[in-house]
Design a protein around this motif. Structure first.
Motif, PDB file in Angstrom:
ATOM      1  N   GLY A 133      36.323   9.859  68.171  1.00 54.81           N
ATOM      2  CA  GLY A 133      36.982  11.010  68.762  1.00 54.81           C
ATOM      3  C   GLY A 133      38.448  10.818  69.037  1.00 54.81           C
ATOM      4  O   GLY A 133      39.081  11.654  69.657  1.00 54.81           O
ATOM      5  N   THR A 134      39.036   9.712  68.587  1.00 49.76           N
ATOM      6  CA  THR A 134      40.449   9.464  68.793  1.00 49.76           C
ATOM      7  C   THR A 134      41.174   9.545  67.460  1.00 49.76           C
ATOM      8  O   THR A 134      40.593   9.838  66.432  1.00 49.76           O
TER       9      THR A 134
ATOM     10  N   PHE B 158      41.715  13.180  63.258  1.00 49.96           N
ATOM     11  CA  PHE B 158      40.346  12.969  63.727  1.00 49.96           C
ATOM     12  C   PHE B 158      39.487  12.365  62.626  1.00 49.96           C
ATOM     13  O   PHE B 158      38.600  11.552  62.891  1.00 49.96           O
TER      14      PHE B 158
ATOM     15  N   PRO C 282      41.308  14.199  73.153  1.00 50.35           N
ATOM     16  CA  PRO C 282      41.409  15.576  73.663  1.00 50.35           C
ATOM     17  C   PRO C 282      40.733  15.714  75.019  1.00 50.35           C
ATOM     18  O   PRO C 282      39.728  15.060  75.302  1.00 50.35           O
TER      19      PRO C 282
ATOM     20  N   GLY D  32      39.914  21.316  74.815  1.00 50.43           N
ATOM     21  CA  GLY D  32      39.929  21.684  73.411  1.00 50.43           C
ATOM     22  C   GLY D  32      40.397  20.509  72.579  1.00 50.43           C
ATOM     23  O   GLY D  32      40.761  19.452  73.108  1.00 50.43           O
ATOM     24  N   PRO D  33      40.441  20.661  71.251  1.00 55.55           N
ATOM     25  CA  PRO D  33      40.785  19.525  70.397  1.00 55.55           C
ATOM     26  C   PRO D  33      42.276  19.231  70.309  1.00 55.55           C
ATOM     27  O   PRO D  33      42.664  18.225  69.718  1.00 55.55           O
ATOM     28  N   LEU D  34      43.146  20.080  70.906  1.00 57.18           N
ATOM     29  CA  LEU D  34      44.581  19.967  70.667  1.00 57.18           C
ATOM     30  C   LEU D  34      45.393  19.583  71.896  1.00 57.18           C
ATOM     31  O   LEU D  34      46.622  19.511  71.815  1.00 57.18           O
TER      32      LEU D  34
ATOM     33  N   THR E 193      46.490  17.262  63.129  1.00 54.65           N
ATOM     34  CA  THR E 193      45.547  16.794  64.140  1.00 54.65           C
ATOM     35  C   THR E 193      44.145  16.676  63.558  1.00 54.65           C
ATOM     36  O   THR E 193      43.429  15.708  63.833  1.00 54.65           O
ATOM     37  N   ALA E 194      43.760  17.651  62.749  1.00 58.96           N
ATOM     38  CA  ALA E 194      42.435  17.612  62.130  1.00 58.96           C
ATOM     39  C   ALA E 194      42.283  16.385  61.247  1.00 58.96           C
ATOM     40  O   ALA E 194      41.245  15.704  61.276  1.00 58.96           O
TER      41      ALA E 194
ATOM     42  N   PRO F  41      32.854  20.394  66.864  1.00 61.85           N
ATOM     43  CA  PRO F  41      33.447  19.102  67.216  1.00 61.85           C
ATOM     44  C   PRO F  41      34.790  18.928  66.526  1.00 61.85           C
ATOM     45  O   PRO F  41      35.060  19.566  65.495  1.00 61.85           O
ATOM     46  N   PRO F  42      35.666  18.076  67.067  1.00 57.06           N
ATOM     47  CA  PRO F  42      36.978  17.881  66.448  1.00 57.06           C
ATOM     48  C   PRO F  42      36.904  17.458  64.987  1.00 57.06           C
ATOM     49  O   PRO F  42      37.801  17.797  64.206  1.00 57.06           O
TER      50      PRO F  42
ATOM     51  N   LEU G 186      37.397  20.245  62.434  1.00 56.55           N
ATOM     52  CA  LEU G 186      38.581  21.085  62.559  1.00 56.55           C
ATOM     53  C   LEU G 186      39.170  21.441  61.195  1.00 56.55           C
ATOM     54  O   LEU G 186      39.680  22.549  60.992  1.00 56.55           O
TER      55      LEU G 186
END
Length: 644
Positions: free
Chosen positions: A221-222, A215, A480, A483-485, A211-212, A271-272, A275
């Motif tokens: 942010g997608t 980003f 997100p 949270g970022p997940l 996921t990190a 911020p994401p 991560l």
């Protein structure tokens, strides 16, 4: 034959892998089976989960009364049997109680092992690292959910090795501790639970790594499927193992707790896009804290009571794991800030580690392969770190970008669109079933997903979006919400452009909400604006405020292009929030099939999943697809695109 101390290290590491596997079933089973599709209060869910960890506090007394050999063998047999049976269990209550039995047995086994093993750090580090790397090699899709012969072969091999090793140790060994040796093991055992939590939550999670990277690879942010998405795990695992298996110089001892705190703060508040950095800092700090906890303070001399103390430390550390996990994830149901909680656990780990490292003055050099006079096993840190990186990068290559079946031969006349709340990938039977999700989505061209989980430890640490997208052979865009997940996504067989997101007003709801807009490019100037959302109203209230925000965002984002707004709206056709969209000149695409209940999936009586379209789109064949792969039914329509 392995030296006994090395065999003990291998058995403890292997047992930790099996216990982690059971935890990855127990935690989501509490939510999806005991929780009964979110109808059970969060407080009751937390009490059920915590109760078993509290019950395990009786294990040290049992170990003292019956002896660590007998207790350890019996507990590991129950743990192994539960893990094997879970592979054959079709879900439901049987899965919940088998996972619970396996968890409790694993905690008792941990207490018995702690009474025997004075210096657990090498085994804890290897167990946590092996569990993370194994999860990466599987693409975060646990063997317990596979339902194929390969899963049985691999599971039997691991479980048989654990049973054989534990039996050999019970027959040949008393305790790894020696009279007069330093008894620093209590502090190290106390860190087992926090290390499992922080490792699974951020530092050693392959799903977080993927996921990190997405980003970084995506924009605004997608996310999109990035190449070598699991590569950060290789660096993180190397830093963790090297840090855990070396002894830091005195002047560097404050560094690991600081690194761990910095990583967890970034995870909670950053911020994401940061991560990856959060993961690397946390991994390096966590490994260093384990190393510090494994060194001995001069006052910690072994006594006849050191075994029970280590047992209490082990189950106490696991209780910290449970309390922190429940508090962190319950925030999304009850509503309070939770970003501080990983940092709070990091502070606790730093305090324990610093207290454990007061008396060791050794230089920071990799330890050698020979057992030490105290019976502790020493391992080649550099080679193990390099091996971890190699395994992680192999996993990154195996699970790299998959072939995408994108139609680039011109715009189609019709597009099949599906909107689906997938409940993190877990069906009503409590099983993580990608095949069932795939069948529910069918041959859709555009898919709008709600409740997408990309690495929550509570749900087993899976990257549900990437796993499902790989099955569908469709690229994705992720946004997100909590949270970022955790959030929403859009998948498309055609290229997407102009990804935009907007956070929605909370209006007292504990779980975050957002709107994600993407533009599907069918070529030749034919485009479709798609907005994915999941409205989250406070309990008992209509999400009209969030609905207005989504309608304003969607119409502005489309800017005159054909528009679809879809997702889980948590509102019925007669409610004010529903009227917000029809008042914004959007058409209810499911109207010809009304009433069309979509929740709960096994006996639907609520119409809360919807698809709205602009008047220039013709929507036909509306339906709710029968499926129990989630607690919602997917809704689908066929869209006829306007010609230019």
């Amino acid at each position: 034959m392995l030296r006994q101390s090395r065999l003990g290290t291998a058995v403890l590491a292997l047992g930790l892998v099996v216990l982690t596997d059971v935890l990855r079933v127990f935690l989501p089973s509490v939510i999806t089976i005991f929780g009964q599709a979110a109808s059970t209060p969060a407080e009751l869910l937390g009490a059920f989960a915590l109760g078993w960890f509290v019950l395990a506090l009786a294990a040290p007394a049992l170990v003292v009364r019956a002896g660590h050999r007998v207790v350890g063998v019996v507990a590991v047999v129950v743990l192994a049997a539960a893990r094997l049976t879970l592979t054959a269990t079709p879900g439901g209550r049987a899965q919940l109680w088998l996972a619970t039995a396996g968890l409790l047995a694993g905690l008792v086994w941990l207490a018995a092992t702690a009474a025997r093993v004075e210096r657990p750090v090498p085994a804890l580090a290897l167990g946590l690292g092996a569990s993370a790397l194994g999860h990466a090699l599987l693409g975060t899709y646990d063997l317990v959910w596979w339902g194929r012969w390969e899963a049985w072969v691999a599971t039997v091999a691991v479980v048989a090795s654990l049973l054989a090793g534990e039996a050999f140790l019970a027959l040949r060994s008393g305790s790894d501790a020696r009279p007069g040796s330093p008894a620093a093991g209590g502090r190290a055992w106390l860190l087992a639970g926090p290390a499992l939590l922080l490792g699974g939550m951020v530092a050693l999670s392959p799903a977080v790594a993927g996921t990190a990277m997405s980003f970084w690879y995506g924009a605004a942010g997608t996310a999109a499927p990035p190449p070598f998405a699991l590569a950060p795990l290789g660096v993180a695992a190397s830093l963790f193992l090297f840090g855990a298996l070396t002894v830091p110089r005195r002047r560097w001892r404050p560094l690991p707790p600081l690194l761990l705190l910095a990583g967890t703060l970034l995870f909670g508040y950053g911020p994401p896009g940061l991560l990856v950095l959060a993961m690397l800092l946390a991994a390096a700090g966590l490994g260093g804290c384990l190393a510090l906890a494994g060194t001995a303070a001069p006052s910690d001399q072994a006594t006849g009571r050191s075994g029970p103390r280590r047992s209490y430390a082990a189950v106490g550390g696991m209780l910290v794991f449970a309390v922190a996990a429940v508090l962190y994830y319950a925030a999304y149901d009850i509503g309070y800030p939770n970003g501080w909680l990983p940092a709070g656990v990091a502070v606790l780990a730093g305090v324990v580690a610093s207290a454990g490292g007061r008396g060791s003055n050794g230089p920071q050099t990799p330890v050698g392969p020979a057992p030490s006079p105290s019976g502790a096993v020493e391992l080649p840190a550099g080679r193990l770190a390099a091996l971890a990186a190699l395994v992680a990068f192999a996993a990154a290559w195996v699970h790299g970008p998959w072939l995408v079946s994108t139609n680039r031969d011109g715009p189609p006349e019709q597009v099949r669109l599906v909107a689906y709340n997938i409940r993190m990938g877990f069906g009503l039977d409590g099983r993580f079933d990608l095949a069932a999700l795939h069948r529910a989505v069918g041959q859709a061209d555009v898919v709008v997903l709600s409740e997408v989980d990309r690495g929550w430890l509570l749900n087993g640490g899976h990257d549900t979006l990437d796993l499902l997208a790989a099955r569908l052979e469709m690229p994705y865009v992720f946004a997100p919400a909590a949270g970022p997940l955790w959030g929403d996504a859009v998948l498309s067989r055609w290229p997407v452009q102009r990804a935009r997101t907007r956070s929605l007003p909370a209006v007292g709801a504990p779980t975050g909400a957002q709107a994600l807009g993407v533009t599907v490019d069918f070529s030749d100037g034919v485009r479709l604006a798609v907005v994915s959302t999941h409205l989250q109203p406070p309990p008992g209230e209509d999400p009209v405020v969030q609905a207005r925000a989504v309608a304003e965002f969607a119409t502005a984002y489309a800017d005159g292009a054909p528009l679809v707004v879809a997702g889980d709206f948590n509102t019925e056709p007669d409610d004010p929030a529903f009227a917000v969209f029809t008042s914004a000149a959007l058409v209810d695409a499911l109207a010809p099939a009304r009433p069309l209940p979509t929740s709960p999936a096994d006996d639907p009586d609520e119409q809360i999943d919807h698809i709205f379209v602009s008047p220039d789109l013709v929507a036909t064949d509306p339906t709710a697809v029968p499926s129990t792969a989630s607690d919602h039914l997917p809704v689908a329509v066929t869209l006829t695109l306007p010609t230019r």
